[in-house]
Enzyme design. Sequence first.
Site, PDB file in Angstrom:
ATOM      1  CD  GLU A   1       3.390  25.951 -12.439  1.00 32.17           C
ATOM      2  OE1 GLU A   1       3.969  25.066 -11.757  1.00 32.17           O
ATOM      3  OE2 GLU A   1       3.427  27.150 -12.171  1.00 32.17           O
TER       4      GLU A   1
ATOM      5  CB  CYS B   1       6.945  24.999  -9.684  1.00 36.28           C
ATOM      6  SG  CYS B   1       5.610  24.997  -8.477  1.00 36.28           S
TER       7      CYS B   1
END
Length: 471
Positions: free
Chosen positions: A234, A268
């Site tokens: 990720e 993010c």
Amino acid sequence: MPIATVNPANGETLRTFDAQGADEIERRLAAADAAFREYRTTAFGERARLLNRAADLLDEDQQDIARTMTLEMGKPIGAARAEAAKCAKAMRWYADHAEELLRDEHPSPADVEDSGASRAYVHYRPLGTVLAVMPWNFPLWQVVRFAAPALMAGNTGLLKHASNVPQTALYLGELFRRAGFPDGCFQTLLVGSGAIEAILRDGRVAAATLTGSEPAGRAVASVAGDEVKHTVLELGGSDPFLVLPSADVAKAARTAVTARVQNNGQSCIAAKRFIVHTEVYEEFAERFTVGMRDLTVGDPLEESTDIGPLASEQGRSDLEELVDDAVRRGANVLCGGGRPEGLTGGLERGWFYAPTVLSGITPAMRIHHEETFGPVATLYRADSLDEALDVANDTPFGLSSNVWTRDAEESRRCVRDLQAGGVFFNGMTASHPALPFGGVKRSGYGRELAGHGIREFCNATTVWYGAQGSL
């Protein structure tokens, strides 16, 4: 990078740690391997009991660990408490659902017969010890959303956390030990990034998961690929936030502020690029800019603070470079654009950056293509849905996306055409234990959370019994 707690609100070094040496790393690898051999055979009920106990302890520790997180990486104290509560919730969710998520899967009787079997099914088994390389921005949540499903599946874990959150990392190792997990089930490694390759190449490590930067993901994926080991990555995100003509503009603008500055803008999945249809652009831009300008920047330990410091001095410098490059190339500063003024009491030495909105962004600017990790928003005007989608997809990242519309056809188009791991309508992107999380393009691969996340670190084993002499 030294392994140390440095308060980003004033730059003061609070505590330093020595990196573990080769002998200690070997001891922990051996303990993880030994623990897996026994722990993998435990019943789901026993694993759930242990994980629920860890959740209870985390609830009891919430205020203390929240303060530790804030001192280590600067998130507002209220957000730190919320992060701890979310982690306890995720632990309980996996404790309640893991057995069901990993239940044997049975094909149709016709397919079983066609395969020549008297009986056939898919059985999920744990892989072994999983190395987790985790970032500082959500120092509890990023770890728990891997650890809870991995432990419930019967795996063991080794945590290599970011070097600027060592006390949070040590807390996590102790949390699972205090909850009663067998020795070696979950351990923290206090090591620098240079130690990761050797650990990942060790035959006792079965797989790896990483949340972090694209370069870090490339490095881990390269080693894991060479060793033919499974990975989940990720990585970065530059999520679009589309506002279309039918949107509730006032609500969209209020939500946009939170979506951009959550965790001091260091997320993010924070919305970063705000792409607004020309019919509602002026209203949204005014409301959004006022909302960003009115945020309170200050001591993250104060309950009234909206925006704390960035986690590192280098992080602030990187953000400043992106903003300065955009301004030099013609971007308009609607608010912010630099370090906040008026901070006192030592905060003037902290790594703060003012909430900022930039408009007039062009592809010639670095900020158009690179991720902004801090409270800086870029504002785009689009004349049509097609143009909005083109701008949204004009990024190397594809983590998530936000769309504000009350038009069904626009909704359908966005689900079909947005290049992202998630599409959130009329709200902001958030992670939840029951929903898979992950991205496409350079935002990584694989999924965390939900059933997808727990099965990432399982061996989907085909079990087949012949028609003759079956058991």
